[in-house]
Design an enzyme around this catalytic site. Structure first.
Site, PDB file in Angstrom:
ATOM      1  NE  ARG A  44      -3.411   2.383   2.692  1.00 34.61           N
ATOM      2  CZ  ARG A  44      -3.801   3.020   3.788  1.00 34.61           C
ATOM      3  NH1 ARG A  44      -3.386   2.614   4.976  1.00 34.61           N
ATOM      4  NH2 ARG A  44      -4.620   4.045   3.694  1.00 34.61           N
ATOM      5  CG  HIS A  45      -0.991   4.907  -0.723  1.00 32.50           C
ATOM      6  ND1 HIS A  45      -1.153   5.575   0.460  1.00 32.50           N
ATOM      7  CD2 HIS A  45      -2.219   4.492  -1.098  1.00 32.50           C
ATOM      8  CE1 HIS A  45      -2.426   5.585   0.784  1.00 32.50           C
ATOM      9  NE2 HIS A  45      -3.103   4.931  -0.136  1.00 32.50           N
ATOM     10  N   GLY A  46       2.342   5.008   0.981  1.00 27.40           N
ATOM     11  CA  GLY A  46       2.720   5.508   2.301  1.00 27.40           C
ATOM     12  C   GLY A  46       1.768   6.575   2.818  1.00 27.40           C
TER      13      GLY A  46
ATOM     14  N   GLY B  63      -0.220  -0.249  -4.593  1.00 25.22           N
ATOM     15  CA  GLY B  63      -1.620   0.128  -4.734  1.00 25.22           C
ATOM     16  C   GLY B  63      -2.183   0.707  -3.450  1.00 25.22           C
TER      17      GLY B  63
ATOM     18  CB  ALA C  87       4.082   1.552   4.135  1.00 28.03           C
TER      19      ALA C  87
END
Ligand SMILES: *[C@@H]1O[C@H](CO)[C@@H](O)[C@H](O)[C@H]1NC(C)=O
Ligand SMILES: *[C@@H]1O[C@H](CO)[C@@H](O)[C@H](O)[C@H]1NC(C)=O
Ligand SMILES: *[C@@H]1O[C@H](CO)[C@@H](O)[C@H](O)[C@H]1NC(C)=O
Ligand SMILES: *[C@@H]1O[C@H](CO)[C@@H](O)[C@H](O)[C@H]1NC(C)=O
Ligand SMILES: *[C@@H]1O[C@H](CO)[C@@H](O)[C@H](O)[C@H]1NC(C)=O
Length: 459
Positions: free
Chosen positions: A82-84, A346, A389
């Site tokens: 996952r994005h930060g 994602g 993340a």
């Protein structure tokens, strides 16, 4: 005698544990950390899930991998990340502004935190921040990349990166693209590579399948009746109590501002590492209720609530397994693995359906508006599963003599595929994993699952 020894051992063990708990509690009460930090759902810091990182953000303990034998070698890694940490989206920022205006104009009270909100806190969020990655989010991914290079040194290596066998795929959202750039920067800075850029592919069919699965969109995502349990809970006794307490603290008529205030507390901490005065609106019991309200929503929108939620991820499921199969075939025929590592970046909405499809976090009862109390020990807790993340790592090992193993890690901790026996533990034979998911591997077709069922099929 033995019983006595045993009992006293337990006794001292318990004392020791209580002492540790006491010490840990004392550490937890850091004035810079909100007391309710464990309950921020998908807006929580990664460090809350792996607290040792608070001491050393690059700490890695390779012993946790516990290979089946000394011969086992890591041959392929699929990472879905996952994005930060990011800013709130525009919609959330509007809600925050509304909350702030209400409090600024109408709230009264003697509490020092309210005074602080009224005199010191400023509405510093602007709508153009729209969900963008923040500096902390850049660091989340850089640090994760470095830790992964320590955990899987033969896979995430300079040689493999330079050799082009580490592939990157991302969702098109700016926070994901920038997370991908940050992950790559973590590695290139680590190895001091300056003269070379590494490509990434943007693929929304894969990383934002939830937008493209028409049946999911119609039946769940755009269908308010699908989350009726969330509405019921918001009008139920637990939530009402939280709202009344909040209204009393602020002396404003109770309204729907509690969610915005809770989000704001979480954002202020994740983005700026401050224990904002907004956090004082909630005690731990309130936070647990707020956490449940969000979990309920995730459960019905992305989790086990409806079958189509997880089936929407069939495309990603097959993408991952086709790569694992390819790597397995290459090893069996004595070739080099052509794609050593795949890093796919994602959203929480990407990871949760996939984890659900794989059977993770399935409690015996569904989450509903009326079982808050009995769900206190539920495994479905997004605060633990999906911080910024968050990551699912699937590591393929060659243990010699055709013995291939697949180890799943969630947020860098080994987990067991649900439904595989304890004996197979965290590094089961790859063949057993394929057997476990045989039905999905033979079916789970994105096109079929996601088509609209306007007319029942006639027989
Ligand atoms: C590393 O992990 C192993 C296995 O889980 C554990 O026994 C050991 O205490 C850990 N070491 C550190 C320094 O955390
Ligand atoms: C303050 O309260 C009044 C009376 O309830 C209401 O009409 C007004 O909209 C409130 N102001 C804000 C900014 O919420
Ligand atoms: C993403 O990174 C680019 C280049 O580093 C930068 O210009 C841009 O502002 C960043 N965007 C976001 C959304 O953080
Ligand atoms: C919306 O969700 C409800 C509850 O699951 C379901 O009965 C209904 O058929 C759904 N509506 C559409 C248009 O799919
Ligand atoms: C995205 O990924 C899917 C599944 O692996 C693949 O079939 C498709 O060709 C990819 N699309 C692009 C634009 O690369």
């Amino acid at each position: 005698m033995l019983t006595f020894l045993w009992k006293s051992t337990i006794f001292y063990f318990l004392i020791f544990n209580n002492l540790m708990l006491f010490i840990l509690t004392a550490i937890e009460e850091d004035p810079n950390i909100p007391a309710i930090v464990q309950y921020f759902n998908t807006k929580g810091r990664y460090e809350e899930v792996n607290p040792y990182l608070k001491e050393d953000i690059l700490f890695v303990n390779r012993s946790i991998l516990q290979p089946a034998s000394a011969e086992c070698q890591q041959i392929h890694l699929s990472a879905i990340i996952r994005h930060g940490t990011r800013y709130p989206t525009t919609r959330k920022i509007k809600e925050i502004r509304q909350l702030y205006n209400t409090v600024l104009h109408n709230a009264t009270g003697e509490d020092s935190w309210l005074h602080e909100i009224l005199t010191k806190w400023t509405m510093w969020y602007t709508e153009d921040m729209d969900g963008r990655l923040v500096q902390k989010g850049v660091n989340d991914l850089k640090h994760l990349a470095i830790r992964m290079s320590k955990l899987f040194p033969s896979l995430i290596s300079e040689e493999k990166l330079q050799g082009g066998v580490i592939k990157f795929t991302t969702s098109s959202k700016h926070r994901c693209v920038n997370s991908t750039l940050s992950f790559k920067a973590g590695l290139t800075e680590l190895w001091d590579i300056r003269d070379k850029e590494f490509d990434h592919a943007v693929n929304d069919s894969l990383m934002r399948f939830f937008d493209e699965c028409r049946r999911f969109v119609q039946e769940v995502d755009n269908n308010h009746s699908a989350i009726v349990e969330v509405d019921k809970f918001k009008q139920g006794p637990e939530m009402r109590r939280v709202q009344e307490k909040m209204a009393n603290r602020l002396q404003v008529p109770h309204s729907l501002i509690s969610q915005a205030a809770f989000n704001l507390c979480a954002y202020e901490f994740a983005i700026k590492a401050v224990n904002s005065p907004w956090c004082q609106l909630f005690d731990e019991d309130d936070a647990k209720v707020m956490e449940y309200a969000s979990d309920l929503r995730e459960f019905w929108k992305r989790g086990h609530g409806y079958d189509i939620n997880s089936k929407a991820s069939c495309i990603l499921f097959h993408d991952v397994f086709s790569r694992l199969n390819k790597a397995a075939d290459e090893i069996k025929s004595g070739q080099q693995v052509s794609e050593a590592v795949t890093v796919q970046i994602g959203h929480a909405d990407t990871l949760l359906p996939l984890l659900t499809l794989l059977g993770f976090f399935k409690d015996s009862d569904p989450l509903t508006s009326t079982n808050y109390a009995t769900q206190a020990q539920r495994s479905f807790r997004t605060s633990r599963m999906l911080p910024y993340a968050a990551n699912l790592l699937l590591v393929l090992y060659d243990c010699g003599g055709g013995d291939l193993r697949l180890q799943p890690l969630l947020n860098e901790k080994p987990v067991t595929f649900p439904g595989l026996t304890e004996q197979q533990a965290s590094m089961p034979p790859y063949q057993d994993v394929k057997e476990r998911y045989r039905e999905l591997l033979q079916g789970c077709d994105f096109e079929t699952e996601c088509q609209l069922l306007k007319h029942p099929v006639e027989v």
